[in-house]
Design an enzyme around this catalytic site. Structure first.
Site, short mmCIF file in Angstrom:
data_model
loop_
_atom_site.label_atom_id
_atom_site.label_comp_id
_atom_site.label_asym_id
_atom_site.label_seq_id
_atom_site.Cartn_x
_atom_site.Cartn_y
_atom_site.Cartn_z
N LYS A 214 39.90 36.75 45.13
CA LYS A 214 38.26 37.07 45.51
C LYS A 214 38.54 35.79 47.03
O LYS A 214 40.38 35.42 46.75
CB LYS A 214 36.82 36.65 45.47
CG LYS A 214 36.45 37.18 43.56
CD LYS A 214 36.40 38.90 43.74
CE LYS A 214 36.28 39.15 42.73
NZ LYS A 214 36.47 40.59 42.45
C1 LIG Z 1 35.78 41.70 40.59
C2 LIG Z 1 34.41 41.35 40.53
C3 LIG Z 1 33.02 41.54 39.81
C4 LIG Z 1 33.52 40.24 38.61
O1 LIG Z 1 34.02 39.06 39.16
P1 LIG Z 1 33.91 38.08 38.16
O2 LIG Z 1 33.77 36.54 38.59
O3 LIG Z 1 35.37 38.33 37.80
O4 LIG Z 1 33.29 38.43 36.44
C5 LIG Z 1 31.89 42.06 39.48
N1 LIG Z 1 32.40 42.57 40.77
C6 LIG Z 1 32.51 42.85 41.85
C7 LIG Z 1 32.07 44.52 42.75
C8 LIG Z 1 34.28 42.84 42.33
O5 LIG Z 1 34.75 43.06 42.76
#
Ligand SMILES: *Cc1c(COP(=O)(O)O)cnc(C)c1O
Length: 380
Positions: A182
């Site tokens: 992210k």
């Molecule tokens: C990455 C992601 C998640 C999950 O995030 P985590 O922190 O890995 O649990 C959920 N929704 C979307 C749209 C994502 O891109």
């Protein structure tokens, strides 16, 4: 051009983040403490919300958001059919049912026209996803949703904006991820945001085993014999101070990270527009894209080879790509559980099959970007 090896993404962490963890380690305060509080305050301020509660991931953030809204067995929660699988999984954690809604091929976000028919008296919440850092059209969704609470899945949308407001401040609750893929990272980590005092307190307690500090403890100082009371089933979803120390440093760089990615996103837009079989991301004037990923859409009726062949060719040239994300309704677990066919959600099916994320991250060099463009243009 000389061959380069370019991964799909790399987190931008370094010595500053490493040194930030030293204070926590030396102090002996390792789990949620002063660093987590500081991280939450900075995050809340940046996203224009009253409350931010740090947790272990976006997945646990979403889970707690639904628990706090009272989602339970027999309820329905609406989830876009093109998103990371955990947006759907959290609904099942609550014993409720996932109701998928199709997505728009041009924005990759929830298709508001398909939303109306999915709402029933059992709909307890809707989870609009701000996919790849582009906010869902929240005003249009609100018009259809009425009083149904909206939980933003802003896992990709730290720092993104919609009509002048930040992601995380647009719904009843907002959820973020600090996974290394992210925009900013803490290794693993997440955040819940809200302007609702009661929901904020509920979530603070839920993430900490359901512990609530008694009024006596709050007002009469710490008595050694008073432990917190537990009047709900809670979880241990606490972020550590070690992670928050990294998060504080990362968050200070969030806007410069986004600015830099935006500059290169514009470069891609400009360079790639001559390729007639590829559509670059469309960003409306009401939106500030967070550019967690740069995702193009392949038009196979015009492309010389298929999306998958394009991805393989790029891989051979050293350029990593990925499908934007997946369509949960096409994954075995959901397809089987709800007996859904790929064609039941044609928008999500096409995004699953024709989207392609190309490298865009803060550690990339100018030469890297030029090389990616060169490789894409060489596909004939
Ligand atoms: C990455 C992601 C998640 C999950 O995030 P985590 O922190 O890995 O649990 C959920 N929704 C979307 C749209 C994502 O891109």
């Amino acid at each position: 051009m000389e061959k380069r090896i370019i991964p799909i993404s790399l987190p931008h962490t370094g010595e500053e983040e490493w040194l930030a963890t030293k204070e926590s380690i030396m102090s002996g305060w390792l789990t949620a403490g002063p660093k987590v509080r500081e991280f939450e305050q900075i995050f809340a301020k940046r996203h224009g919300v009253k409350h931010a509660m740090a947790v272990t991931s976006a997945t646990t953030a979403l889970h707690l958001a639904l628990v706090a809204l009272g989602v339970k067995e027999g309820d329905e929660v609406i989830v876009p059919a093109f998103t990371w699988i955990s947006t759907a999984n959290v609904v099942l954690y609550c014993g409720a049912n996932v109701v998928f809604v199709d997505v728009d091929r041009t924005t990759f976000n929830l298709d508001v026209n398909d939303l109306k028919s999915k709402i029933t008296p059992k709909t307890k919440a809707i989870i609009p996803v701000h996919l790849f850092g582009l906010c869902a059209d929240m005003d249009a969704i609100k018009k259809v949703a009425g009083n149904i609470p909206l939980v933003e899945d802003g896992a990709c949308a730290a720092g993104a904006g919609y009509k002048g407001n930040a992601a995380g401040s647009l719904g009843t609750l907002g959820c973020f991820s600090f996974h290394p893929r992210k925009s900013v990272t803490t290794g693993e980590g997440g955040m819940v945001t809200t302007n609702d005092d009661a929901l904020a307190e509920h979530i603070s307690n839920l993430r900490n085993h359901g512990a609530s500090i008694s009024e006596e403890q709050r007002h009469h100082g710490a008595k050694p014999y008073i432990l917190p009371d537990f009047n709900m089933l809670g979880y241990n979803y606490r972020m550590t101070d070690l992670q928050a120390s990294v998060g504080i440093v990362q968050l200070k760089k969030l806007d410069s990270f986004i600015d830099e990615r935006e500059t290169w996103a514009k470069f891609y837009d400009e360079q790639l527009k001559e390729i007639n079989w590829l559509r670059t991301p469309l960003v409306g004037t009401d939106y500030k894209h967070g550019w967690q990923s740069y995702v193009v859409y392949i038009d196979e009726s015009k492309s010389p080879i298929s999306r998958n062949e394009i991805m393989e060719k790029l891989q051979q040239m050293g350029v990593s790509t990925r499908p934007g994300t997946h369509a949960p309704h096409m994954l075995h677990y959901y397809a089987e559980k709800y007996n859904i066919k790929p064609d039941d959600f044609p928008g999500a099916r096409d995004c699953n099959n024709y989207s392609m994320s190309i490298p865009l991250f803060n550690k990339m060099t100018e030469e890297d970007y030029h090389y990616v463009v060169h490789c894409l243009k060489s596909i004939k």
